[in-house]
Design an enzyme around this catalytic site. Structure first.
Site, PDB file in Angstrom:
ATOM      1  N   ARG A  34      36.281  31.061  45.484  1.00 17.36           N
ATOM      2  CA  ARG A  34      36.223  32.450  45.004  1.00 17.36           C
ATOM      3  C   ARG A  34      36.429  33.432  46.153  1.00 17.36           C
ATOM      4  NH1 ARG A  34      31.793  35.357  44.667  1.00 17.36           N
ATOM      5  NH2 ARG A  34      30.424  33.583  44.277  1.00 17.36           N
ATOM      6  N   ASP A  44      50.735  51.202  40.162  1.00 16.53           N
ATOM      7  CA  ASP A  44      50.998  49.965  39.423  1.00 16.53           C
ATOM      8  C   ASP A  44      52.506  49.759  39.491  1.00 16.53           C
ATOM      9  OD1 ASP A  44      51.626  48.044  37.495  1.00 16.53           O
ATOM     10  OD2 ASP A  44      50.041  48.659  36.121  1.00 16.53           O
ATOM     11  N   LYS A  68      54.401  39.271  35.084  1.00 20.86           N
ATOM     12  CA  LYS A  68      55.726  39.770  34.765  1.00 20.86           C
ATOM     13  C   LYS A  68      56.759  39.246  35.769  1.00 20.86           C
ATOM     14  CE  LYS A  68      53.131  41.675  31.723  1.00 20.86           C
ATOM     15  NZ  LYS A  68      52.538  42.999  31.878  1.00 20.86           N
ATOM     16  N   TYR A  80      49.780  51.907  30.963  1.00 14.25           N
ATOM     17  CA  TYR A  80      49.610  50.624  30.285  1.00 14.25           C
ATOM     18  C   TYR A  80      48.351  50.719  29.409  1.00 14.25           C
ATOM     19  CZ  TYR A  80      49.242  45.605  29.590  1.00 14.25           C
ATOM     20  OH  TYR A  80      49.164  44.360  29.022  1.00 14.25           O
TER      21      TYR A  80
HETATM   22  C1  LIG Z   1      51.188  43.504  31.809  1.00 12.91           C
HETATM   23  C2  LIG Z   1      50.799  44.719  32.553  1.00 12.91           C
HETATM   24  C3  LIG Z   1      49.480  44.911  33.007  1.00 12.91           C
HETATM   25  C4  LIG Z   1      48.357  43.938  32.698  1.00 12.91           C
HETATM   26  O1  LIG Z   1      48.559  42.684  33.275  1.00 12.91           O
HETATM   27  P1  LIG Z   1      47.913  41.303  32.721  1.00 12.91           P
HETATM   28  O2  LIG Z   1      48.479  40.315  33.659  1.00 12.91           O
HETATM   29  O3  LIG Z   1      48.365  41.160  31.304  1.00 12.91           O
HETATM   30  O4  LIG Z   1      46.430  41.442  32.810  1.00 12.91           O
HETATM   31  C5  LIG Z   1      49.205  46.060  33.742  1.00 12.91           C
HETATM   32  N1  LIG Z   1      50.149  46.974  33.997  1.00 12.91           N
HETATM   33  C6  LIG Z   1      51.424  46.836  33.561  1.00 12.91           C
HETATM   34  C7  LIG Z   1      52.428  47.894  33.880  1.00 12.91           C
HETATM   35  C8  LIG Z   1      51.791  45.714  32.829  1.00 12.91           C
HETATM   36  O5  LIG Z   1      53.051  45.597  32.389  1.00 12.91           O
END
Ligand SMILES: *Cc1c(COP(=O)(O)O)cnc(C)c1O
Length: 402
Positions: free
Chosen positions: A55, A180, A205, A108
């Site tokens: 962890r 982000d 992604k 998001y």
């Molecule tokens: C998918 C996504 C998230 C969340 O990510 P997870 O891996 O599903 O927890 C946050 N911000 C954006 C822009 C995303 O496309």
């Protein structure tokens, strides 16, 4: 300093440290033996870098962290179990009761819920300003504002934030700018080079890119910030496991090729959609019709592979298109090798009230397409036959302004 493809392929790789292994091994161990009491004490004191407990750190996880930190030009990174864990880590580490956050809008969905439902309950308030309006962003800053949080390109409108202007606003107020960077990814946009203090990703992604792992990461510009974020991630238990890290690192090795091919497909599809009868308009940072085309040219090295477009026939046309695609997959998410399509108003953004959807630019006929790495001809053929189904069922209406 190496270039992007090289960094993605060699990042975190040190065969000499792993018996010559060219693929970083999976250290599937929760804990690590100390050779002596003195060494155990030194690791806890932070004076020896060896692993303690997974962890808190693991060699496979560290390889992933060093690769992504290098791609984003940060000083280090903390990999997390999900993208939302990365976002939660940043908020939990940097905010306390009485603080205020300025965010771009739309965000998001789960990030918005995190702020408006859960952090609100903990005494943290947020102001949402339209993505494109950097002046409003600066004006929304109050004495108790502790961070600026932005997404660019925004989901699903593909509006952009001027990162240099947002970072000037944050600097002026002496607070961090958090970005982000999931939609663009480090291959196309590196916010730290434009003044951001913290960058985060859903590695689910394009970083992983194969739609088979959920993961996230937080990258910091400077070591003091990194230490604060890492401590929170460890104490709240946000960190990733070694096997998941290995899968993401394997995905990252090909990010350059994947992103460039998907982007080439997206550019061609966006141009093709713009000419199509059933399509009212296309929003894509690579088209001169994007209202912030110049900004896209300035701050991104490419427009990416997500396209938004509006069907003339509204919600019903969206429903028919979703049911008519054959090879393109009807699923949420993006940035994978396979093309995915979804209808935000009835799917990802269904939870947003209709008036709010409209205010955010989420119209009834809006479709989000994440172009993958298939052959372009096959993608266009699939869209053409699906749009033909839409045409039969929903006769085109006269062009209306969006
Ligand atoms: C998918 C996504 C998230 C969340 O990510 P997870 O891996 O599903 O927890 C946050 N911000 C954006 C822009 C995303 O496309």
């Amino acid at each position: 300093m190496a270039n992007l493809h090289t960094k993605a392929i060699h990042g975190g790789l040190d065969p000499a440290a792993h018996r010559g292994a060219v693929s970083v091994p999976i250290y599937q161990s929760s804990t690590f033996a100390f050779p002596s009491a003195e060494e155990g004490a030194a690791r806890f004191a932070g004076t020896s870098p060896g692993p303690i407990y997974t962890r808190m750190g693991n060699p496979t996880v560290q390889a992933l962290e060093s690769c992504v930190a290098d791609l984003e030009e940060g000083c280090g990174a903390i990999a997390t179990a999900t993208g939302m864990a990365a976002i939660s880590t940043v908020f939990l580490a940097l905010l306390r009761n009485g603080d205020h956050v300025v965010c771009t809008d739309p965000l998001y969905g789960a990030t918005r819920t995190l702020l408006t439902r859960y952090f609100f309950r903990l005494g943290v308030t947020s102001t949402f300003v339209p993505t494109v309006d950097t002046t409003a962003l600066a004006e929304a800053i109050r004495p108790e504002t502790r961070l600026i949080y932005v997404e660019t390109p925004a989901n699903p409108t593909l509006d952009l934030v001027d990162l240099a202007a947002a970072s000037a606003a944050a600097r002026g107020a002496g607070i961090p700018l958090v970005v982000d960077n999931t939609f663009a990814g480090p291959h196309l946009q590196r916010p730290i080079t434009l003044g951001a203090d913290v960058v985060l990703h859903s590695m689910t992604k394009s970083l992983n890119g194969h739609s088979d792992v959920i993961a996230g990461i937080v990258i910091a510009r400077d070591p003091a910030m990194l230490a604060v974020l890492r401590d929170a991630a460890i104490v709240f238990g946000m960190t990733i496991d070694p096997h998941q890290s290995w899968l993401v690192l394997r995905g990252i090795r090909t990010i350059g090729m994947r992103v460039e091919r998907a982007q080439a497909n997206a550019i061609a599809i966006a141009r093709w959609l713009e000419q199509h009868e059933e399509v009212a308009w296309v929003r894509f940072p690579g088209l001169p019709t994007h209202p912030q085309f110049d900004l896209a040219q300035r701050q991104m090295s490419g427009p990416g592979s997500v396209i938004a477009f509006e069907l003339r026939g509204g919600t019903e046309a969206g429903r028919i298109l979703m049911n008519s695609v054959r090879m393109i997959t009807l699923a949420v998410s993006l940035g994978g090798v396979e093309s995915l399509i979804e209808h935000p108003a009835s799917m990802t953004h269904k939870g947003v009230p209709v008036e709010e959807q409209r205010r955010q630019g989420i119209t009834a006929g809006l479709v989000r397409l994440s172009a993958g790495c298939e052959d372009l001809d096959d993608l266009v053929a699939d869209l053409a036959q699906a749009l033909a189904c839409v045409a039969v069922a929903v006769p085109p209406r006269p062009r209306v302004s969006a």
